[in-house]
Motif scaffolding. Structure first.
Motif, short mmCIF file in Angstrom:
data_model
loop_
_atom_site.label_atom_id
_atom_site.label_comp_id
_atom_site.label_asym_id
_atom_site.label_seq_id
_atom_site.Cartn_x
_atom_site.Cartn_y
_atom_site.Cartn_z
N THR A 9 0.87 -1.17 0.00
CA THR A 9 0.00 0.00 0.00
C THR A 9 0.91 1.22 0.00
OG1 THR A 9 -0.17 -0.05 2.42
CG2 THR A 9 -1.96 -1.07 1.17
N ARG A 104 -1.45 -1.92 -6.07
CA ARG A 104 -2.77 -1.40 -6.45
C ARG A 104 -2.79 -1.02 -7.93
NH1 ARG A 104 -5.69 3.69 -4.86
NH2 ARG A 104 -3.71 4.37 -3.94
N THR A 105 -3.86 -1.37 -8.59
CA THR A 105 -3.98 -1.13 -10.02
C THR A 105 -3.90 0.35 -10.33
OG1 THR A 105 -5.31 -1.66 -11.98
CG2 THR A 105 -6.50 -0.98 -10.02
N CYS A 106 -3.36 0.67 -11.49
CA CYS A 106 -3.14 2.06 -11.89
C CYS A 106 -4.20 2.50 -12.90
CB CYS A 106 -1.76 2.22 -12.53
SG CYS A 106 -0.39 1.88 -11.42
N ARG A 132 3.98 3.48 -7.78
CA ARG A 132 3.56 2.08 -7.98
C ARG A 132 4.33 1.45 -9.13
NH1 ARG A 132 -2.92 2.97 -8.26
NH2 ARG A 132 -2.90 4.72 -6.81
N TRP A 148 -1.81 -6.99 -9.98
CA TRP A 148 -2.43 -5.67 -9.77
C TRP A 148 -3.77 -5.88 -9.09
CZ3 TRP A 148 0.59 -1.59 -10.68
CH2 TRP A 148 1.68 -1.77 -11.55
N TYR A 149 -3.95 -5.26 -7.93
CA TYR A 149 -5.19 -5.51 -7.18
C TYR A 149 -6.11 -4.30 -7.14
CZ TYR A 149 -3.33 -3.11 -2.96
OH TYR A 149 -2.84 -2.19 -2.06
N ASP A 150 -7.39 -4.60 -6.99
CA ASP A 150 -8.43 -3.59 -6.82
C ASP A 150 -8.64 -3.40 -5.32
OD1 ASP A 150 -10.85 -2.23 -6.49
OD2 ASP A 150 -11.78 -3.18 -8.23
N ARG A 151 -8.43 -2.20 -4.84
CA ARG A 151 -8.55 -1.91 -3.41
C ARG A 151 -9.91 -2.37 -2.86
NH1 ARG A 151 -6.21 2.79 -0.43
NH2 ARG A 151 -7.24 2.84 1.59
N ALA A 154 -9.86 -6.35 -2.51
CA ALA A 154 -8.71 -7.05 -1.91
C ALA A 154 -9.12 -8.00 -0.80
CB ALA A 154 -7.70 -6.03 -1.39
N LYS A 185 -3.76 0.32 6.55
CA LYS A 185 -2.86 0.14 5.41
C LYS A 185 -2.10 -1.17 5.48
CE LYS A 185 0.41 3.22 7.75
NZ LYS A 185 1.04 4.55 7.70
N ALA A 192 -3.96 -7.97 0.16
CA ALA A 192 -3.54 -8.01 -1.24
C ALA A 192 -2.53 -9.12 -1.47
CB ALA A 192 -2.94 -6.66 -1.64
#
Length: 201
Positions: A9, A104-106, A132, A148-151, A154, A185, A192
């Motif tokens: 994070t 985290r995905t951008c 990131r 790549w994760y979606d907050r 997660a 966090k 994640a």
């Protein structure tokens, strides 16, 4: 073979890294700074001042767009170096091989730094995307895969990976075992990492 996954994070130029083994055990928690002595939000702060945003704020200073673009480049280079150093230190300290990292995905951004600075939406997220991406590139250089994760997903994805209804029980246990700080966090980074770990059931 037991491996490990790092969950990330990020906040500004710093990041919390939580590392879990492929059996779900927490093996490391740390905070790292990717840059030192440079502005932390060159798109959002200096870039905005360069194009006339927030010019009336007491902390604003005169800077040209060209200077802001150059500053972004210097911060990006520093972040790349800082990310490599941080992951090298982590890999040396963790007792099992690290195989992957969850970041985290951008969001999609305009192609150039100048375009990102001029775009009101892009300039608010371009700095965190830069950090990131620095971590992702450093991880790939080490041969780690990047997830790549979606907050927003997660925690549910971590529960699915573990085959449980609620991952918060495990996260609470992790927090008690490692001790403070164990904040939102840290829990997100752990979730994640768990979500990206290929558990065998």
């Amino acid at each position: 073979m037991c491996t490990a996954t790092v969950g990330v994070t990020e906040h500004g130029n710093s990041a919390v890294l939580v590392t879990v083994r492929s059996d779900g055990a927490l093996v490391d928690r740390r905070r790292v700074d990717l840059t030192h002595g440079l502005p932390t939000h060159p798109h959002h702060h200096e870039g905005s001042w360069a194009v006339g945003r927030y010019r009336n704020s007491p902390w604003a200073r005169e800077i040209t767009l060209g200077e802001a673009v150059d500053l972004v480049g210097r911060v990006r280079e520093a972040a790349a170096s800082g990310a490599r150093e941080a992951l090298e230190a982590l890999a040396a300290d963790v007792p099992v091989p690290i195989a992957r990292i969850a970041i985290r995905t951008c969001p999609e951004l305009p192609a150039t730094v100048e375009e990102r600075i001029r775009d009101n939406r892009a300039q608010t997220v371009a700095d965190t995307v830069m950090y990131r991406q620095a971590l992702a590139t450093a991880a790939e250089e080490r041969g780690w895969s990047v997830a790549w994760y979606d907050r927003d997903r997660a925690f549910s994805d971590a529960a699915t990976a573990l085959g449980v209804e609620d991952v918060n029980v495990l996260l609470a246990t992790m927090g008690r075992e490692i001790g403070p700080p164990w904040q939102a966090k840290h829990k997100l980074a752990a979730a994640a990492a768990l979500a990206a770990t290929p558990f065998s059931r």
